[in-house]
Design a protein around this motif. Structure first.
Motif, short mmCIF file in Angstrom:
data_model
loop_
_atom_site.label_atom_id
_atom_site.label_comp_id
_atom_site.label_asym_id
_atom_site.label_seq_id
_atom_site.Cartn_x
_atom_site.Cartn_y
_atom_site.Cartn_z
N VAL A 194 1.17 4.23 -2.90
CA VAL A 194 0.98 5.75 -2.59
C VAL A 194 2.35 6.36 -3.04
CG1 VAL A 194 0.69 7.52 -0.69
CG2 VAL A 194 -0.53 5.18 -0.95
N ALA A 219 -3.04 -1.40 -3.46
CA ALA A 219 -4.06 -0.20 -2.90
C ALA A 219 -4.62 0.65 -3.96
CB ALA A 219 -3.09 0.83 -2.08
N PHE A 220 -3.87 0.61 -5.32
CA PHE A 220 -4.34 1.48 -6.14
C PHE A 220 -4.86 0.70 -7.65
CE2 PHE A 220 -2.47 4.67 -3.86
CZ PHE A 220 -3.15 5.84 -3.90
N ARG A 227 -6.61 2.98 3.59
CA ARG A 227 -7.40 1.93 4.27
C ARG A 227 -7.03 1.75 5.64
NH1 ARG A 227 -4.87 -3.07 0.51
NH2 ARG A 227 -3.01 -1.61 1.03
N VAL A 261 7.47 7.60 7.24
CA VAL A 261 7.01 8.77 8.14
C VAL A 261 6.11 8.03 9.04
CG1 VAL A 261 5.67 10.98 8.64
CG2 VAL A 261 7.56 10.80 6.63
N GLY A 262 5.24 7.35 8.51
CA GLY A 262 4.15 6.79 9.43
C GLY A 262 4.64 5.76 10.34
N VAL A 289 -1.19 8.24 13.80
CA VAL A 289 -0.22 7.76 12.81
C VAL A 289 -0.70 8.36 11.42
CG1 VAL A 289 1.06 5.98 11.62
CG2 VAL A 289 0.49 5.82 13.95
N THR A 314 1.18 11.61 9.59
CA THR A 314 1.80 11.59 8.46
C THR A 314 1.20 12.36 7.23
OG1 THR A 314 2.23 8.99 9.03
CG2 THR A 314 2.42 9.61 6.77
N THR A 332 5.95 13.61 -1.87
CA THR A 332 5.69 14.06 -0.56
C THR A 332 6.14 15.25 -0.19
OG1 THR A 332 7.55 12.91 0.45
CG2 THR A 332 5.11 11.63 0.09
N THR A 333 5.63 15.86 0.76
CA THR A 333 6.25 17.18 1.21
C THR A 333 7.42 17.18 1.75
OG1 THR A 333 4.01 17.85 1.90
CG2 THR A 333 5.51 19.35 2.51
N THR A 334 7.86 15.99 2.36
CA THR A 334 9.16 16.02 2.83
C THR A 334 10.26 15.24 2.07
OG1 THR A 334 8.45 14.05 3.90
CG2 THR A 334 8.27 16.19 5.32
N ALA A 338 0.92 -1.17 -0.06
CA ALA A 338 0.06 0.04 0.18
C ALA A 338 0.76 1.22 -0.03
CB ALA A 338 -0.94 0.02 1.36
N ILE A 370 10.30 12.18 1.97
CA ILE A 370 10.22 10.80 2.50
C ILE A 370 9.05 10.45 2.31
CG2 ILE A 370 10.68 9.38 4.84
CD1 ILE A 370 12.13 12.30 5.85
N SER A 371 8.94 8.74 2.11
CA SER A 371 7.72 8.43 1.90
C SER A 371 6.74 8.37 2.70
CB SER A 371 7.75 6.79 1.37
OG SER A 371 8.12 6.13 2.44
N ASN A 372 5.38 8.38 2.59
CA ASN A 372 4.43 7.95 3.77
C ASN A 372 4.64 7.07 4.69
OD1 ASN A 372 3.00 10.53 2.91
ND2 ASN A 372 1.55 9.43 1.78
N PHE A 373 5.04 5.86 4.03
CA PHE A 373 5.04 4.53 4.75
C PHE A 373 6.22 4.92 5.85
CE2 PHE A 373 5.58 -0.21 4.67
CZ PHE A 373 4.60 -0.31 5.67
N PHE A 381 -2.83 7.23 4.42
CA PHE A 381 -3.14 5.84 4.54
C PHE A 381 -4.69 5.58 4.43
CE2 PHE A 381 0.81 6.56 6.93
CZ PHE A 381 1.50 5.70 6.42
N ILE A 434 2.45 16.01 7.92
CA ILE A 434 3.74 16.19 7.58
C ILE A 434 4.04 16.13 6.08
CG2 ILE A 434 5.98 15.03 7.79
CD1 ILE A 434 5.42 14.36 10.59
N ASN A 435 3.14 15.17 5.31
CA ASN A 435 3.92 14.79 4.07
C ASN A 435 2.85 15.04 2.80
OD1 ASN A 435 6.26 13.47 3.83
ND2 ASN A 435 5.54 11.27 3.83
N MET A 436 1.64 15.53 3.22
CA MET A 436 0.82 15.45 2.07
C MET A 436 0.37 16.89 1.78
SD MET A 436 -1.01 11.88 2.30
CE MET A 436 -1.71 11.85 0.69
N ARG A 437 1.16 17.96 2.14
CA ARG A 437 0.67 19.34 1.96
C ARG A 437 0.74 19.60 0.52
NH1 ARG A 437 4.35 21.77 5.72
NH2 ARG A 437 5.12 19.65 6.15
#
Lengths: 411, 198, 612
Positions: free
Chosen positions: B8, C607-608, C114, B23-24, C180, C184, B14-16, B4, B18-21, C112, C187-190
């Motif tokens: 993605v 996922a996609f 899902r 960071v998460g 979480v 994420t 991504t903003t940073t 998943a 770094i992958s979402n995975f 995420f 942080i990451n999806m702006r």
């Protein structure tokens, strides 16, 4: 359930009684409306209207708390006034008049923001300093001549030991006026909280964790000096199970002589007294259910006044030969149970069932027959059903009447 | 979950950077820190307060635990090498190193399990004292984490064997490595606080 | 519920159509649909817990009443508190996180999707599991704080407390997963240009709240594990006879519990920090200060837990420390209040329902904050702790703060969700009945407490002379209940028949208002670039953004596949936790198999759509 809680009306000096004047709805509404003013500390005078009021101090401890509360209360009112006035002002003043309005776009103002950071900070300091002083002042063990009482919380009643006097009682704590008191708090089961608002703040009554030999268990303490005689209401303030609501108590503050008289009566009320301070030997005295107690009736009965009500005599005999004595003790008799409330001087108590109803014959009979119907989940067995680990007492109605008469004669 | 995140990620940016995975997962590890922090704190709070024995000093064998700790530490090294192999596309090496991770995890668990049996012989059980309760629940929780990590490695091996993790998707192994290193580091903290400083 | 999809169709190419059947909702990973499900579920539980509150109020209306037994009463107040906090206030905030945050930062979904669906289903199943305890007559009864040793098997035999501890554990999983996810996401999806210090305050507060979630929930998780082990496997963590200290439970509970308070309140602060500027036509006064104040509240919130424990007997030094920490946290809270007032100062205030609730929050929350200062003073706390004074206090904070803020958000964002306004007339009825009912319910409780009425009692002595306060509270509670009915009616009515709303009905400044109402299922046809804190208020920037966001995309953006693994995994997680009740270790061990299977299948599922 059919619990009607009859209250002791004006026990001893009348301080536990409810003022009759405030029973009408109108008067109460007035009381409600003026209550905000009362909160500011004007309340201290009229004590009886609210017998469990937390703003009516009668000890040094309660006094410290109350004066702190009053000062914080007024600081809070000041802040509330400022915030609400500002809010009211902007709501009225800056209501939109036309959709075309273009207010000036202000993003902030450093000076203002520093101001409303420092302002509240100063108020907070003004509150925190006396608070910390009070924290230390109220948690110092008082002088050596203090009266020590061990308070043991039970589901759902209070046990009080006086190690110095060798006295044990329940649900009514007797204290001499003007003498410092150290209460050592300990629970027998779950967490309770000892709270008699007029005598001061509450403190949790915790089950004390077992410790290794040689280490000291940690107890909670309450320290205060009662400043006035009277009867003060209190109740458990930490949720402790089904009948938490019905775990009340009375504290009787008496003159030094009155207190000593009470201690003397405690030893003398029933038969030949044990020497002060002597501990009954629990192992030999504790009766198992169903087992016939060691009867010493003969000696005891001889010690009793010959003019006694025969009902009381019968009641004593019934009581001492029943399973009641497995849990309950009466000083000077063979009843030395330590599991339930000690019943010495029971007849002198104003309330029954841990402060939940007036201590009279009718209520007592009801209680002995059906304690769990009156107070859910009490450990006491009824006449026809078991309770705790104990079988039904099996007393007949006549026997119950006699036992009630006997217990009420213990004064 | 591995895929998943990768998907993605494929989507982009991504903003940073770094992958979402990742960071998460770091966020999740932060959460785990508090989890183990609470368990360890409880052990420390109850230290020396056990009412009855056996007490820690009587039963802990620091030598044995040092050996098992070392084994676990070396498994982290194997993990690093496994990731490296995946990144280089060296399938066989990757599988070998992941197997080594599982094996060393297994040795660690075996030695620890053996110690448990010994402690139980000494009379230390879940309910014998606060020491028993807090010790077993703390180390037991850690062992559950080790087991989950081993299952994860096994899945990775299966995926690698089926060519489902090309070098471009090496992050899947990297994340598993993060987890494994975290579990190791937690053990070092436990080893220090529980076994070394008594 | 499925009509959202049909509504969307009107504004889309047919090729962009989103499925609308029940199955599409069960398998959805769309943050907007998940948000709606969160909101509906939380509102349902709001009524469930509210009904219990009414029962409590009726029982307490007169002294010495025996309408319900003590046992049932204890179950009611325990479940009222537990439900309101874990199944109403928290998930309702999460509903807003879900709907609003991706739109505010310019994202097509959360990080995420899902996992997001999993959070919802776990929350739903956990909530149903917890409430199923009523069906078997064993609802939790040891209060929402569940203090040991009352929760030990000797004092709470049966399954009541097991339902509670297992239910909360299940809900904790949903919260951590949500935390979480949102960390994420933020942080990451702006969107490009959406720097941290340009984020709307609601997104900021979601960010802080999410950190509190992932850090606070593990602590109670461990505490619940201890409790479960004590009850089921004979450990002695809280057993005094074995050397365990019941006070440890209180520490662990409140180390979680106090951050939890900020988990409840910060989202509301975020909402009104967006609403007040919009309806004042002014940017937020002192934006950085408000952000830092929120961060500071979140951070210091970790160091104040023992102010819930002043009566426990921690000693004067510990008491003093926690007094100081608690007093300090009052300062950033005060700063926020002054900043909101300053935002309105000199503005052009329009009192829509959303604005009314926001201003109402400032007015009412201040009362709760100040009574909080009173019992932050440890000696005063010794009188007020565990009395109705405290009950009044925290309802002022949680209802007057958290819930009023969320209702402000409801009226504010509903047009975005539905493309229709909520009725302002009914909204004003909702607001005023709330204000009157709420204050009439909880203000008198201050006096009941001051005059000696402890909390968690099923009845009280007539002698305390506090009946009048209880009667007023009971009357207020029914007015308050009426306000909830008005809200529900407004929701139902406006969902179908509300007045149509444009993309930016309030003239608000943030990105979520740059897209059609309701949004496309992919939110943004293309991701806009942001250059300021209030992008839609700046001429030029606004046009540039709208040129991107209001367009039809050339090719439809690829969105994640729907999946039924979240609901299946949630069901298997709930199952394994529920089986913990048996206390048989091999049953529990076996039940892990479906969990592993679901996780595996989840991991294997793309996922996609293929090719992306």
């Amino acid at each position: 359930m059919r619990l009607t809680m009859k209250r002791p009306q004006g026990n001893r000096d009348g301080s536990a009684g409810v003022g009759p004047g405030v029973r009408t709805l109108g008067a109460r509404l007035v009381a409600f409306l003026v209550a905000p003013l009362l909160m500011g500390g004007l309340m201290a005078g009229c004590a009886d209207e609210y017998p469990q009021s937390s703003i009516s101090p009668h000890t040094d401890f309660a006094e410290i708390i109350h004066s702190l509360y009053v000062s914080i209360f007024w600081w809070s009112m000041l802040i509330l006034a400022v915030v609400w006035l500002l809010l009211a002002w902007v709501i009225v003043k800056y209501r939109r008049k036309s959709e075309d309005e273009k207010p000036r776009q202000i993003r902030g103002h450093l000076g203002l923001e520093i101001g409303w950071t420092i302002g509240p900070a100063l108020i907070v300091i003004a509150i925190a300093i006396p608070t910390v002083q009070a924290v230390f002042a109220t948690q110092q063990p008082v002088s050596e001549d203090a009266l020590e009482v061990e308070v043991v919380g039970h589901q759902f009643w209070w046990e009080f030991h006086y190690p110095e006097q060798g006295v044990t009682t329940a649900n009514e704590l007797w204290l001499p006026v003007d003498r410092p008191v150290n209460l050592r708090l300990e629970s027998n089961d779950v967490i309770h909280s000892f709270w008699v608002p007029k005598l001061g703040g509450k403190r949790d009554v915790n089950p004390v964790p077992a410790v290794r030999e040689g280490q000291d268990p940690k107890y909670n303490w309450l320290y205060f000096t009662p400043q006035e005689t009277g009867v003060f209401m209190g109740q458990c303030a930490e949720f402790c199970g089904q009948s938490h609501a019905l775990m009340a108590m009375r504290v009787v503050v008496e003159s030094e002589e009155g207190f000593q008289d009470w201690v003397d009566r405690w030893f003398a009320s029933e038969g030949a007294a044990l020497p002060a301070g002597a501990e009954p030997d629990a192992e030999t005295e504790l009766q198992m259910p169903g087992e016939e107690p060691d009867v010493q009736e003969d000696e005891e009965l001889q010690a009793v006044d010959q003019d006694e009500d025969p009902m009381v005599t019968l009641g004593r005999e019934t009581f001492l030969n029943s399973t009641c004595v497995a849990c309950h003790g009466v000083e000077g008799t063979s009843a030395q149970g330590v599991i339930g409330p000690n019943l010495t001087l029971f007849g002198a108590r104003s309330t029954l069932g841990a402060g939940i109803m007036e201590n009279n014959r009718e209520n007592l009979v009801r209680w002995i027959i059906d304690p769990q119907g009156i107070k859910a989940a009490v450990a006491m067995p009824g006449t026809e059903y078991p309770g705790g680990n104990w079988p039904a007492t099996g007393l007949s109605d006549g026997e119950v009447e006699a036992v009630a008469a006997y217990l009420l004669s213990l004064k | 979950m591995a895929q998943a995140a990768a998907a993605v990620d494929d989507h982009g940016h991504t903003t940073t950077g770094i992958s979402n995975f990742k960071v998460g997962f770091w966020t999740f590890i932060a959460s785990e820190c508090l989890f183990f922090g609470t368990l360890i704190s409880t052990y420390m709070v109850y230290k020396g307060r056990a009412v009855v024995g056996p007490y820690p000093a009587e039963i802990f064998d620091v030598l044995i635990t040092t050996i098992s700790t070392t084994v676990l530490l070396f498994s982290s090294l194997a993990m690093v090498l496994a990731l490296h192999a995946v990144q280089l596309g060296k399938k066989k090496h990757a599988i070998m190193w992941l197997l080594a991770v599982i094996a060393m995890g297994g040795i660690f668990l075996g030695m620890e399990f053996n110690s448990y049996l010994k402690y139980i012989d000494y009379g230390l059980t879940l309910g014998s004292s606060t020491f028993g309760s807090s010790y077993y629940v703390l180390t037991g929780t850690h062992k559950v984490h080790v087991v989950l990590g081993m299952v994860w490695m096994a899945v990775l091996i299966w995926l690698i064997a089926r060519n489902r993790i090309p070098p471009a998707k090496a992050e899947q192994v990297e994340i598993a490595g993060l987890y494994w290193h975290f579990v190791d580091i937690i053990w070092i903290v436990i080893f220090t606080l529980v076994y070394l400083i008594q | 519920m499925s009509s959202v999809g049909t509504q969307t169709v009107e504004q889309q190419h047919t090729s962009h159509e989103e499925d609308t059947g029940l199955w599409s909702w069960i398998t959805t990973v769309d943050h907007k649909r998940i948000a709606i499900m969160y909101f509906v579920t939380a509102t349902f539980f709001f009524f469930v817990a509210g009904a219990k509150a009414l029962a409590i109020r009726v029982q307490l209306m007169f002294p010495e009443q025996e309408l319900i037994t003590p046992e049932v009463y204890n179950q009611f107040f325990t479940m009222h508190g537990t439900t309101m906090i874990f199944l109403v206030a928290m998930p309702m905030a999460v509903a807003f996180f879900n709907y609003v945050v991706p739109l505010q930062i310019g994202a097509r979904d959360v990080a995420f999707p899902r996992l997001n669906a999993l959070s919802y289903w776990v929350f739903l199943f956990g909530g149903l599991y917890l409430n199923s305890s009523f069906i078997v007559g064993a609802a939790p009864h040891a209060s929402w704080v569940g203090y040991a040793t009352l929760t030990m098997p000797e004092f709470s035999p049966g399954q009541n407390t097991n339902f509670w501890l297992i239910g909360l554990s299940i809900l904790g999983i949903a919260s951590i997963a949500g935390g979480v996810n949102f960390i994420t996401t933020i942080i990451n999806m702006r969107a490009p240009g959406m720097k941290l210090m340009r984020m709307p305050l609601f997104t900021w507060m979601t960010f802080v709240t999410s950190f509190l979630l992932i850090t606070a929930i593990p602590v109670i998780g461990v505490a619940l594990i201890y409790l479960g082990f004590d009850r089921l496997f004979g450990t002695v963590f809280f057993q005094p006879a074995g050397g365990g200290d019941p006070v440890l439970w209180q520490h662990l509970f409140w180390i979680f519990g106090h951050p939890e308070v900020y988990i409840l309140i910060l989202p509301a602060f975020g909402v009104i920090s967006d609403v007040i500027p919009t309806f004042s036509k002014k940017p937020l006064f002192g934006y950085p200060i408000v952000v830092y104040a929120g961060l500071l509240i979140g951070f210091i919130g970790w160091g104040v837990w023992s102010h819930h424990m002043f009566t426990v007997g921690l000693g004067p030094i510990a008491d003093s420390f926690f007094v100081a920490a608690t007093m300090i946290i009052a300062i950033p809270t005060g700063v926020k209040i002054f900043n909101w007032i300053a935002t309105m100062w000199g503005g052009s205030l329009k009192f829509t329902t959303a604005m009314l609730f926001s201003v109402g929050l400032v007015a009412v929350f201040t009362v709760g904050g100040l009574s909080g200062i009173m019992h932050a003073s440890a000696p005063v706390n010794l009188q007020q702790h565990d009395t109705y004074f405290v009950v009044a206090h925290f309802h002022y904070v949680i209802v007057g703060g958290a819930m009023m803020g969320l209702w402000a958000g409801l009226y504010y964002w509903f047009p975005k969700v539905r493309g229709r306004y909520l009725s302002e007339t009914l909204g004003k009825w909702h607001f005023w009945t709330t204000m009157i009912g709420f204050n009439l319910t909880f203000f008198p409780m201050h006096f009941a407490g001051i005059f000696g009425m402890p909390r968690r009692i099923y009845t009280y002595s007539a002698e305390l002379n506090v009946d009048i306060y209880n009667q007023l509270a009971t009357i207020g509670a029914f007015i308050f209940a009426l306000s909830a009915v008005i809200m529900a009616w407004n929701l139902v009515k406006s969902w179908r028949g509300g007045e149509k709303a444009p993309a930016n009905p309030w003239g608000a400044p943030h990105l979520e208002w740059s897209i059609p109402s309701p949004p496309h299922h992919y939110n943004f046809p293309a991701i806009p670039t942001v250059q300021s804190r209030e992008p839609l208020w700046n001429d030029g920037e606004r046009e540039a953004i709208l040129a991107v966001t209001m367009e039809e995309p050339e090719t439809e953006p690829v969105m994640p596949n729907p999946s039924y693994w979240p609901i299946l995994l949630a069901a298997s997680i709930t199952l394994i936790w529920a089986l913990v009740m048996t206390g048989i270790w091999w049953v529990i061990a076996l039940a892990i198999l479906p969990v592993i299977y679901c996780v595996f299948k989840w991991g294997m599922e793309p996922a996609f759509p293929e090719g992306h």
